[in-house]
Design an enzyme around this catalytic site. Sequence first.
Site: not given
Ligand code: GLA
Length: 391
Positions: A37, A44, A46, A130, A180
Amino acid sequence: MPLQLNEPLQDLAADAAAELKKHLDADAALTAAAPGRVNLIGEHIDYCDGFVLPFAIERYIVIAAAENGTREARIGTSCEGIVTLDLTKRKEPGVPKWANYLRGVIRGFQDRGHTIPGFDAYIVSSVPLGAGLSSSAALECAMATLLEGLLDTVLDTREKALLAQRAEHDFAGVPCGIMDQFASAFGKVNQLVLIDCRSGEPEMVPFENPDLTVLISNTTVHHELSDGGYAARRKNTEDGLAVIGKDSWRDVTMDEVEAAWDRLGDPVNRRSRHVVGEIARTISAAKALKENDFETLGPLMSASHDSLRDDFEVSCKELDILVDIARGIGREGGVIGARMTGGGFGGSTVTLCESDKAAAIAATLAGEYKKATGIDAQIFASRPAEGAHLL
Ligand code: GLA
């Protein structure tokens, strides 16, 4: 050619089947795919009951598999070799570590009372690892979808996403939010997944305008989220909410953050300012997008990046460089907005731009980034893609 192409899903499936035959001498009977995605805005938050606006990308993890008549799963990947998992035992985290995503998902199905038949499987991926594009959520959702196929059962999409998230928490040790796995599970062609993380309700937002292109630029710099940076940020937000004395960040106003500034202390006060600001920005951005109001949307994406850089401190030099190059190209050059995307500490940026200028923008991003860092960025475009499914 600075713009990389996305390998068609059917080709990836054929690759997975060929590797399954080559390494495990099995003929693919089932193939599951789940996408990575990209997030347009809402970073940051969710795990703070906020809103997020991701979509599933045309980059997939694909697993080809066949039952093997045993009670073992033999699962191979090109980078990690083959791992054998005993399906008669309730799965616990173990080594090799990469297989913990698989163990966690298997455990989720075991906890639902399923007896999983033995199978051979091979995993291939076009999601860069990554790169902040949720390769781990894609792996979890692909595995869950494969198990649905093997067990001839279908989970409710939300339950499947939550099972995948639990695998990430309990087996990979990352206390992630729901963005995600929801994006990978609920994704739809030409639709963004606007998620209300308080209610857990996804709302599909059409994204069909061919004049708009989303460029994803991988810095190729990467710091593991499990290093502790992610968990530390999440803890900061929990501490902030406790000091402010509310049950949910959705009920906190910027005035309340400011009134509590000294009590919150640094850095929790700045983390709190990010959360409340980002929730408001995401609500405004979703509205602007629905109204094709790009002059509002662009500055919101920019403000999101600045807040992640200065207040939440999850950006890095390479991400800032890519965002600054996009800002330099500006509206006249066809850039609507740019920001870091995903967890940060390396990874990728997202640049929303005009389609007829996308190739030129990608060339400038790649060229200037190389000049500034000596690194070749990986840049590709993606439209919203179909979420996890059996092929
Ligand atoms: C990672 C986490 C998500 C979200 C993002 C930041 O991808 O898996 O749950 O917190 O960081 O938005």
